[in-house]
Motif scaffolding. Structure first.
Motif, PDB file in Angstrom:
ATOM      1  N   CYS A 127      -0.892   5.545   3.853  1.00 33.58           N
ATOM      2  CA  CYS A 127      -1.312   3.802   4.688  1.00 33.58           C
ATOM      3  C   CYS A 127       0.195   3.600   4.325  1.00 33.58           C
ATOM      4  N   HIS A 166     -10.208   1.706   2.471  1.00 33.93           N
ATOM      5  CA  HIS A 166      -9.654   2.117   1.101  1.00 33.93           C
ATOM      6  C   HIS A 166     -11.024   2.592   0.483  1.00 33.93           C
ATOM      7  N   CYS A 187       0.757  -1.291   0.049  1.00 29.51           N
ATOM      8  CA  CYS A 187      -0.129   0.046   0.104  1.00 29.51           C
ATOM      9  C   CYS A 187       0.837   1.313   0.031  1.00 29.51           C
ATOM     10  N   HIS A 245      -8.596  -5.679   2.381  1.00 31.46           N
ATOM     11  CA  HIS A 245      -8.147  -3.856   3.242  1.00 31.46           C
ATOM     12  C   HIS A 245      -8.723  -3.410   1.995  1.00 31.46           C
TER      13      HIS A 245
HETATM   14 ZN   LIG Z   1      -4.079   0.389   2.246  1.00 30.73          ZN
END
Ligand SMILES: [Zn+2]
Length: 74
Positions: free
Chosen positions: A17, A40, A8, A35
């Motif tokens: 991130c 996001h 990320c 994730h």
């Molecule tokens: Zn991330």
């Protein structure tokens, strides 16, 4: 089977991130998709997973610390 990286840090995000996920490809895709949705705001779709799979990097390319960011292509 070689492990893969989903990083990320590589992409611009509102939260800057810093997460890096490393593991077997299917593990990384499942975790990265969850994730991406949770943190996001992406929808966890087959298209997202295909995009994530195209962005995986080989485990031995991992560099600690920070890295330059680029826009997320999906
Ligand atoms: Zn991330």
């Amino acid at each position: 089977m070689a492990r893969k990286i989903a990083d990320c840090r590589r992409f611009e995000s509102d939260s800057n991130c810093s997460l890096t996920i490393i593991g077997e490809e299917d593990e990384v895709i499942a975790t990265a998709a969850a994730h991406a949705a949770l943190v996001h705001g992406h929808d966890d779709t087959p298209e997202l997973r295909t995009a994530l799979r195209a962005l995986l990097e080989p485990e031995d390319s991992y560099i600690p610390g920070s890295r330059a960011t680029e826009p997320f292509p999906a």
